[in-house]
Design a protein around this motif. Structure first.
Motif, PDB file in Angstrom:
ATOM      1  N   THR A 172     -53.742  63.290  49.654  1.00 59.24           N
ATOM      2  CA  THR A 172     -54.325  64.632  49.625  1.00 59.24           C
ATOM      3  C   THR A 172     -53.506  65.591  48.769  1.00 59.24           C
ATOM      4  OG1 THR A 172     -53.130  65.488  51.569  1.00 59.24           O
ATOM      5  CG2 THR A 172     -55.165  64.255  51.977  1.00 59.24           C
ATOM      6  N   PHE A 173     -52.322  65.170  48.373  1.00 58.10           N
ATOM      7  CA  PHE A 173     -51.456  66.031  47.571  1.00 58.10           C
ATOM      8  C   PHE A 173     -51.847  65.938  46.106  1.00 58.10           C
ATOM      9  CE2 PHE A 173     -47.351  66.512  45.158  1.00 58.10           C
ATOM     10  CZ  PHE A 173     -47.208  67.873  45.362  1.00 58.10           C
ATOM     11  N   ASP A 174     -52.133  67.080  45.507  1.00 53.25           N
ATOM     12  CA  ASP A 174     -52.497  67.162  44.092  1.00 53.25           C
ATOM     13  C   ASP A 174     -51.325  67.797  43.351  1.00 53.25           C
ATOM     14  OD1 ASP A 174     -53.484  67.864  41.558  1.00 53.25           O
ATOM     15  OD2 ASP A 174     -55.509  68.196  42.309  1.00 53.25           O
ATOM     16  N   PHE A 175     -50.535  66.976  42.683  1.00 54.91           N
ATOM     17  CA  PHE A 175     -49.318  67.457  42.033  1.00 54.91           C
ATOM     18  C   PHE A 175     -49.610  68.541  41.002  1.00 54.91           C
ATOM     19  CE2 PHE A 175     -46.315  66.609  38.380  1.00 54.91           C
ATOM     20  CZ  PHE A 175     -45.281  67.374  38.903  1.00 54.91           C
ATOM     21  N   ARG A 176     -50.580  68.316  40.133  1.00 59.56           N
ATOM     22  CA  ARG A 176     -50.875  69.285  39.073  1.00 59.56           C
ATOM     23  C   ARG A 176     -51.376  70.608  39.651  1.00 59.56           C
ATOM     24  NH1 ARG A 176     -48.529  67.518  34.290  1.00 59.56           N
ATOM     25  NH2 ARG A 176     -48.446  65.252  34.478  1.00 59.56           N
ATOM     26  N   ALA A 177     -52.170  70.535  40.691  1.00 56.64           N
ATOM     27  CA  ALA A 177     -52.649  71.760  41.331  1.00 56.64           C
ATOM     28  C   ALA A 177     -51.497  72.512  41.978  1.00 56.64           C
ATOM     29  CB  ALA A 177     -53.718  71.425  42.375  1.00 56.64           C
ATOM     30  N   ALA A 178     -50.563  71.777  42.568  1.00 59.01           N
ATOM     31  CA  ALA A 178     -49.394  72.402  43.187  1.00 59.01           C
ATOM     32  C   ALA A 178     -48.513  73.063  42.136  1.00 59.01           C
ATOM     33  CB  ALA A 178     -48.603  71.364  43.979  1.00 59.01           C
ATOM     34  N   ALA A 228     -45.568  76.414  47.764  1.00 60.51           N
ATOM     35  CA  ALA A 228     -46.634  75.991  46.861  1.00 60.51           C
ATOM     36  C   ALA A 228     -47.010  74.523  47.059  1.00 60.51           C
ATOM     37  CB  ALA A 228     -46.211  76.226  45.414  1.00 60.51           C
ATOM     38  N   ALA A 229     -46.039  73.711  47.430  1.00 59.61           N
ATOM     39  CA  ALA A 229     -46.280  72.280  47.584  1.00 59.61           C
ATOM     40  C   ALA A 229     -46.832  71.902  48.955  1.00 59.61           C
ATOM     41  CB  ALA A 229     -44.990  71.506  47.344  1.00 59.61           C
ATOM     42  N   ASN A 230     -46.567  72.739  49.966  1.00 59.50           N
ATOM     43  CA  ASN A 230     -46.841  72.304  51.334  1.00 59.50           C
ATOM     44  C   ASN A 230     -47.710  73.224  52.182  1.00 59.50           C
ATOM     45  OD1 ASN A 230     -44.989  69.834  51.557  1.00 59.50           O
ATOM     46  ND2 ASN A 230     -43.564  71.394  50.802  1.00 59.50           N
ATOM     47  N   ALA A 231     -47.770  74.501  51.860  1.00 64.04           N
ATOM     48  CA  ALA A 231     -48.500  75.439  52.711  1.00 64.04           C
ATOM     49  C   ALA A 231     -50.003  75.336  52.503  1.00 64.04           C
ATOM     50  CB  ALA A 231     -48.029  76.864  52.435  1.00 64.04           C
ATOM     51  N   ALA A 259     -53.822  76.463  51.745  1.00 64.19           N
ATOM     52  CA  ALA A 259     -54.283  77.330  50.661  1.00 64.19           C
ATOM     53  C   ALA A 259     -54.385  78.793  51.065  1.00 64.19           C
ATOM     54  CB  ALA A 259     -55.634  76.833  50.154  1.00 64.19           C
ATOM     55  N   ASP A 260     -54.696  79.052  52.344  1.00 68.43           N
ATOM     56  CA  ASP A 260     -54.875  80.434  52.790  1.00 68.43           C
ATOM     57  C   ASP A 260     -53.610  81.041  53.403  1.00 68.43           C
ATOM     58  OD1 ASP A 260     -54.820  78.825  55.009  1.00 68.43           O
ATOM     59  OD2 ASP A 260     -56.546  79.757  56.003  1.00 68.43           O
ATOM     60  N   ALA A 261     -52.497  80.324  53.332  1.00 67.66           N
ATOM     61  CA  ALA A 261     -51.253  80.821  53.933  1.00 67.66           C
ATOM     62  C   ALA A 261     -50.578  81.826  53.013  1.00 67.66           C
ATOM     63  CB  ALA A 261     -50.300  79.663  54.223  1.00 67.66           C
ATOM     64  N   ALA A 262     -50.071  82.903  53.590  1.00 65.20           N
ATOM     65  CA  ALA A 262     -49.327  83.898  52.818  1.00 65.20           C
ATOM     66  C   ALA A 262     -47.890  83.440  52.661  1.00 65.20           C
ATOM     67  CB  ALA A 262     -49.372  85.249  53.524  1.00 65.20           C
ATOM     68  N   TYR A 263     -47.290  83.813  51.540  1.00 63.37           N
ATOM     69  CA  TYR A 263     -45.896  83.427  51.294  1.00 63.37           C
ATOM     70  C   TYR A 263     -44.947  84.322  52.071  1.00 63.37           C
ATOM     71  CZ  TYR A 263     -41.402  82.809  48.980  1.00 63.37           C
ATOM     72  OH  TYR A 263     -40.070  82.587  48.732  1.00 63.37           O
ATOM     73  N   GLU A 264     -44.045  83.697  52.832  1.00 63.61           N
ATOM     74  CA  GLU A 264     -42.980  84.407  53.544  1.00 63.61           C
ATOM     75  C   GLU A 264     -41.662  83.727  53.194  1.00 63.61           C
ATOM     76  OE1 GLU A 264     -43.671  85.175  57.788  1.00 63.61           O
ATOM     77  OE2 GLU A 264     -45.736  84.476  57.475  1.00 63.61           O
ATOM     78  N   HIS A 265     -40.823  84.420  52.447  1.00 67.77           N
ATOM     79  CA  HIS A 265     -39.586  83.819  51.964  1.00 67.77           C
ATOM     80  C   HIS A 265     -38.747  83.244  53.103  1.00 67.77           C
ATOM     81  CE1 HIS A 265     -35.890  83.180  49.701  1.00 67.77           C
ATOM     82  NE2 HIS A 265     -35.271  83.795  50.690  1.00 67.77           N
ATOM     83  N   LYS A 266     -38.521  84.024  54.133  1.00 64.73           N
ATOM     84  CA  LYS A 266     -37.658  83.594  55.234  1.00 64.73           C
ATOM     85  C   LYS A 266     -38.180  82.318  55.885  1.00 64.73           C
ATOM     86  CE  LYS A 266     -35.423  85.284  59.462  1.00 64.73           C
ATOM     87  NZ  LYS A 266     -35.294  86.450  60.382  1.00 64.73           N
ATOM     88  N   LEU A 267     -39.464  82.260  56.099  1.00 65.05           N
ATOM     89  CA  LEU A 267     -40.078  81.105  56.759  1.00 65.05           C
ATOM     90  C   LEU A 267     -39.929  79.836  55.927  1.00 65.05           C
ATOM     91  CD1 LEU A 267     -41.912  79.847  58.968  1.00 65.05           C
ATOM     92  CD2 LEU A 267     -43.868  80.567  57.570  1.00 65.05           C
ATOM     93  N   TYR A 268     -40.284  79.925  54.651  1.00 68.73           N
ATOM     94  CA  TYR A 268     -40.278  78.718  53.819  1.00 68.73           C
ATOM     95  C   TYR A 268     -38.878  78.346  53.343  1.00 68.73           C
ATOM     96  CZ  TYR A 268     -45.269  78.935  54.186  1.00 68.73           C
ATOM     97  OH  TYR A 268     -46.548  78.944  54.690  1.00 68.73           O
ATOM     98  N   LEU A 288     -30.275  74.648  62.155  1.00 64.52           N
ATOM     99  CA  LEU A 288     -31.667  74.588  61.706  1.00 64.52           C
ATOM    100  C   LEU A 288     -32.443  73.459  62.374  1.00 64.52           C
ATOM    101  CD1 LEU A 288     -30.957  75.259  57.941  1.00 64.52           C
ATOM    102  CD2 LEU A 288     -32.350  76.721  59.416  1.00 64.52           C
ATOM    103  N   ALA A 289     -31.723  72.412  62.787  1.00 67.28           N
ATOM    104  CA  ALA A 289     -32.385  71.276  63.428  1.00 67.28           C
ATOM    105  C   ALA A 289     -33.074  71.669  64.742  1.00 67.28           C
ATOM    106  CB  ALA A 289     -31.386  70.156  63.683  1.00 67.28           C
ATOM    107  N   THR A 290     -32.625  72.755  65.312  1.00 63.23           N
ATOM    108  CA  THR A 290     -33.222  73.210  66.600  1.00 63.23           C
ATOM    109  C   THR A 290     -34.443  74.089  66.361  1.00 63.23           C
ATOM    110  OG1 THR A 290     -31.840  75.216  66.686  1.00 63.23           O
ATOM    111  CG2 THR A 290     -30.916  73.198  67.620  1.00 63.23           C
ATOM    112  N   GLN A 291     -34.732  74.407  65.112  1.00 65.68           N
ATOM    113  CA  GLN A 291     -35.850  75.296  64.816  1.00 65.68           C
ATOM    114  C   GLN A 291     -37.067  74.494  64.388  1.00 65.68           C
ATOM    115  OE1 GLN A 291     -34.626  78.184  61.922  1.00 65.68           O
ATOM    116  NE2 GLN A 291     -32.729  78.686  62.994  1.00 65.68           N
ATOM    117  N   ALA A 292     -38.205  74.847  64.911  1.00 64.69           N
ATOM    118  CA  ALA A 292     -39.454  74.142  64.599  1.00 64.69           C
ATOM    119  C   ALA A 292     -40.133  74.822  63.417  1.00 64.69           C
ATOM    120  CB  ALA A 292     -40.374  74.122  65.804  1.00 64.69           C
ATOM    121  N   VAL A 293     -39.623  74.557  62.204  1.00 66.28           N
ATOM    122  CA  VAL A 293     -40.231  75.133  60.995  1.00 66.28           C
ATOM    123  C   VAL A 293     -40.506  74.023  59.996  1.00 66.28           C
ATOM    124  CG1 VAL A 293     -39.218  77.406  61.205  1.00 66.28           C
ATOM    125  CG2 VAL A 293     -37.917  75.626  60.064  1.00 66.28           C
TER     126      VAL A 293
END
Length: 274
Positions: A84-90, A200-203, A205-214, A269-274
């Motif tokens: 399902t991953f489209d490299f060129r689209a990403a 860009a590679a994993n979120a 399509a409708d997800a907003a970018y959040e620097h801290k989260l990603y 970070l291993a204890t965080q579910a992100v």
């Protein structure tokens, strides 16, 4: 015309083993593919900065050929793992939200020596990163890809280090100035490039970018891949680029500190579910 030291079609694709895929590693590979593939923008910037140095421009273009191939190889592996991953689209999604400023005619590091030192830091980071990824996976194709990339990045470090010495002879940056550039570039690992590539590679399509989260999602998966030997090697390379002697007591202290930080971050970070 420069060409890569290895070819994607020569990789052992017939040995691909889906049973040995670490699912937590796949998002990292997808993100890495985008960053590597984006090297042409950096080349345009470098050729502007070194517009009167055709020898280095040729070296930079050769560097870009290999970097783009890294992205293509990683992207092909990611598509094999996840159809399902489209490299060129990403790639397009990444470029739509993150661009390298290429229209500058002087280094953002303040000098050409500084630019080369900054490039050495990038190659130090990528060489150690792919060595760590390769050591942490049992999937044969990915292990071979990472081995090839790590070797390329080490060779790239040597190229930039050679040109750093060339410009150091002209500009005379002292060790403190060189170290300041190096630390500044290392600190930029917290900037948007890696976090946005992960998004860009994993979120969705409708997800907003959040620097801290990603950024946290990327680091949680990446930091745990490192082992002490990878950090020791990286710190020695940093010292060398800054004109400091590697394999000294000071280098050992710096390496212990860097390993403590990475290991601490990995555990946290291993204890965080992100």
């Amino acid at each position: 015309m420069a060409r890569a030291h290895w070819r994607i079609d020569e990789l052992p694709w017939d040995r691909f083993d889906a049973s040995k895929i670490d699912s937590d590693l796949v998002p990292l590979i997808k993100a890495a593919a985008l960053v590597e593939f984006n090297a042409d923008d950096y080349t345009a910037y470098l050729c502007n900065v070194f517009k009167d140095d055709p020898e280095f421009q040729e070296a930079a273009r050769g560097w870009a050929i290999e970097e783009v191939q890294h992205g293509e190889a990683l992207g092909r592996w990611a598509e094999l793992v996840d159809p399902t991953f489209d490299f060129r689209a990403a790639v397009e999604r990444f470029r739509a939200g993150y661009r390298v400023p290429i229209d500058l005619d002087a280094s953002v590091r303040g000098s050409r020596t500084g630019e080369m030192i900054a490039r050495c830091m990038v190659e130090t980071g990528t060489s150690s990163y792919y060595a760590a990824i390769g050591d942490s996976t049992d999937e044969p194709v990915l292990k071979e890809i990472c081995r090839n990339i790590a070797a390329d990045e080490l060779r790239h470090y040597k190229i930039f280090y050679t040109y750093a010495k060339k410009y150091l002879d002209r500009e005379g940056l002292n060790k403190v100035q060189r170290l300041k550039v190096a630390l500044s570039r290392i600190g930029e690992s917290e900037d948007d490039e890696l976090a946005y590539a992960y998004y860009a590679a994993n979120a969705p399509a409708d997800a907003a970018y959040e620097h801290k989260l990603y950024n946290a999602a990327y680091k949680r998966r990446a930091f745990g891949r490192y082992r002490r030997k990878h950090v020791d090697r990286a710190i020695a390379m940093v010292f060398k680029a800054c004109g400091l002697k590697p394999h000294t007591r000071l280098c050992s202290v710096a390496s212990r500190g860097a390993w403590w930080f990475i290991d601490r971050q990995a555990r946290k970070l291993a204890t965080q579910a992100v």
